[in-house]
Design an enzyme around this catalytic site. Structure first.
Site, PDB file in Angstrom:
ATOM      1  N   GLU A 122      88.343  54.159 -21.354  1.00 18.75           N
ATOM      2  CA  GLU A 122      87.180  54.941 -21.783  1.00 18.75           C
ATOM      3  C   GLU A 122      86.749  55.777 -20.595  1.00 18.75           C
ATOM      4  OE1 GLU A 122      86.426  55.109 -24.745  1.00 18.75           O
ATOM      5  OE2 GLU A 122      87.303  53.321 -25.636  1.00 18.75           O
ATOM      6  N   CYS A 138      78.529  59.182 -19.850  1.00 15.92           N
ATOM      7  CA  CYS A 138      79.885  59.710 -20.046  1.00 15.92           C
ATOM      8  C   CYS A 138      79.965  60.652 -21.239  1.00 15.92           C
ATOM      9  CB  CYS A 138      80.886  58.576 -20.184  1.00 15.92           C
ATOM     10  SG  CYS A 138      80.569  57.459 -21.563  1.00 15.92           S
TER      11      CYS A 138
END
Length: 475
Positions: free
Chosen positions: A218, A252
């Site tokens: 991720e 993110c």
């Protein structure tokens, strides 16, 4: 044992071995998994104030309400979702065998893979550690977690919390810096999940390769927001402000830059500035605005602004420049800042910003906007703002991100029915809800042959009726 001390290489190996030995001796059944998740939920709820204190201490200051939303709420919701659906997820699923293999029967059985390693980051240090842990536990695995060294108080809190809930040979926590992380990534896990930067993700994948460890990454990237001419600019500004400045931009999937039609660029900038002033007032005294995690990150972000000013770009700082010095949390206050029309060679466009700086670019046509995004690596998130289905289709057909929220930001992360994950430089694999359960499971195909089977007939010598049968089946 000092629960705050770095984990040694020998301890890493021994703990991994203990986790695997215990899992092989007794794999958690559904009742055990549900009991584990319920204990985790109860212990976590009781420890939310301590969690909040640890995170705020690590950041110097972080909004208590953002901790409750982005850490506590999503973790509890993930546990509740897993508890509500676990029995259905774990149920074997029938699979068609086709008439050629009749009367055999087939099914797919989700089975745990073994010991799952989780390398979690500092920006959401609880959420991004515990959400994949919930999926791994739900799938019947044992877990070894290595949280970030940049949030040491929160990492120690996680270790205490999980030691209270789980036996040491079912869930363990390793502490330490990059050296510990590198050794951790090289352990022979049955699955390894890493959340962090693309650069470190490459190193994690390389460390896992000798063991052929399956890896879920991720990562991040430059997540764009695209405001189409039909969407109200004030509403877009408000929603983008949330997606950009929650956690001071250290997200993110946070908005990395904005593309807005040229005729409304200045109106958008004015709307963002008004939104920021209404939200934060006196920025230095605001309880709702988070600090930058450490001096190195602050210096990196300040360097982007210095580069923009050196290029002669328009830099808009509604609350003034960052306070001088970075010796403490006051110095790590970096106020929201906009950079107008940076070129592709500007530092703010060459890197994922991961901070409270928002580049604003104008476009003359939607194809122009799509082209700008296509020239950059595939992002982890995309935020189109439009009510025109044709324009939305053009954007979705032209760009391949990790995930999309239309006419808002961030929200797709919290929807348990949606997979979360990137593609290429923004990551690989997917987690959350059923998708996380499946990631940490082996989808085991099982075919059961009947008492009588066609394979009893199809054997050498391939002559006569057998020859004709094979030729007929192969048509």
């Amino acid at each position: 044992m000092d629960i705050t001390a770095d984990t040694t290489p020998d301890e890493l190996v021994a703990t991994h071995r203990a986790l695997r030995t215990a899992w092989q001796a007794r794999r958690p059944d559904l009742d055990q998994r549900r009991a584990d998740l319920k204990r985790l939920r109860d212990a976590f709820r009781a420890q939310v104030p301590a969690m909040d204190a640890a995170i705020r201490a690590d950041f110097g200051h972080r909004s208590e309400h953002e901790n409750l939303i982005s850490e506590a709420m999503v973790v509890i919701a993930e546990i509740d979702h897993a508890l509500a659906h676990l029995r259905r997820w774990a149920r074997p699923r029938r699979a068609a065998v086709g008439w050629r293999f009749w009367p055999a029967r087939a099914q797919v059985r989700p089975v745990p893979v073994g010991v799952v390693g989780i390398l979690s980051p500092w920006n959401y240090p609880v959420n991004l550690a515990l959400m994949p842990l919930v999926s791994a536990i739900a799938a019947g695995n044992h877990v070894y977690l290595k949280p970030s060294e940049h949030t040491p108080r929160t990492s120690a809190w996680l270790r205490e919390l999980l030691a209270e809930v789980f036996p040491a040979d079912r869930v363990a926590v390793a502490l330490g810096g990059p050296g510990v992380g590198a050794t951790f990534a090289g352990l022979p896990f049955d699955h390894l999940l890493f959340t962090g930067s693309t650069a470190v993700g490459r190193k994690v994948m390389a460390a896992a390769a000798p063991n052929l460890t399956p890896v879920t990454l991720e990562l991040g990237g430059k997540a764009p927001a695209v405001i189409c001419p039909d969407f109200p600019v004030d509403k877009a500004a408000a929603r983008i402000a949330t997606g950009k400045w929650i956690n001071a931009g250290q997200t993110c999937i946070g908005v990395d830059y904005v593309l807005v039609d040229a005729a409304r660029r200045d109106a958008f900038v004015d709307a963002v500035v008004a939104e920021l002033r209404a939200r934060y007032g006196d920025i230095a005294g605001s309880l709702d605005y988070t600090r930058i995690i450490n001096e190195a990150q602050h210096a990196r972000l300040q360097g982007y602004l210095d580069d923009a000013r050196a290029r002669g770009l328009q830099v808009i700082a509604p609350f003034g420049a960052s306070p001088a010095g970075a010796a403490d949390e006051v110095g790590r206050l970096l106020p929201p800042t906009l950079v107008i029309e940076p070129g592709p060679d500007a530092e703010v466009m060459r890197h994922e910003i991961f901070g409270p700086i928002l580049p604003v670019l104008s476009y003359t046509s939607l194809d122009d906007a799509i082209g700008i995004i296509q020239r950059l690596p595939r992002p982890l998130a995309l935020y189109p703002f439009t009510r025109d289905e044709a324009d939305l289709a053009r954007i979705l057909d032209g760009i391949l991100p990790g995930g999309v929220t239309v006419n808002d930001t961030l929200v797709h992360f919290g929807v348990h029915g949606l997979p979360f994950g990137g593609i290429g430089p923004s990551g690989m694999g997917q987690i959350h809800g059923r998708h996380g359960f499946d990631t940490f499971s082996k989808q085991l195909p099982v075919l059961r042959q009947a008492h009588w089977a066609g394979s009893d007939l199809i054997k050498p010598p391939y002559t006569g009726k057998i020859d004709r049968m094979i030729r007929w089946l192969a048509k």
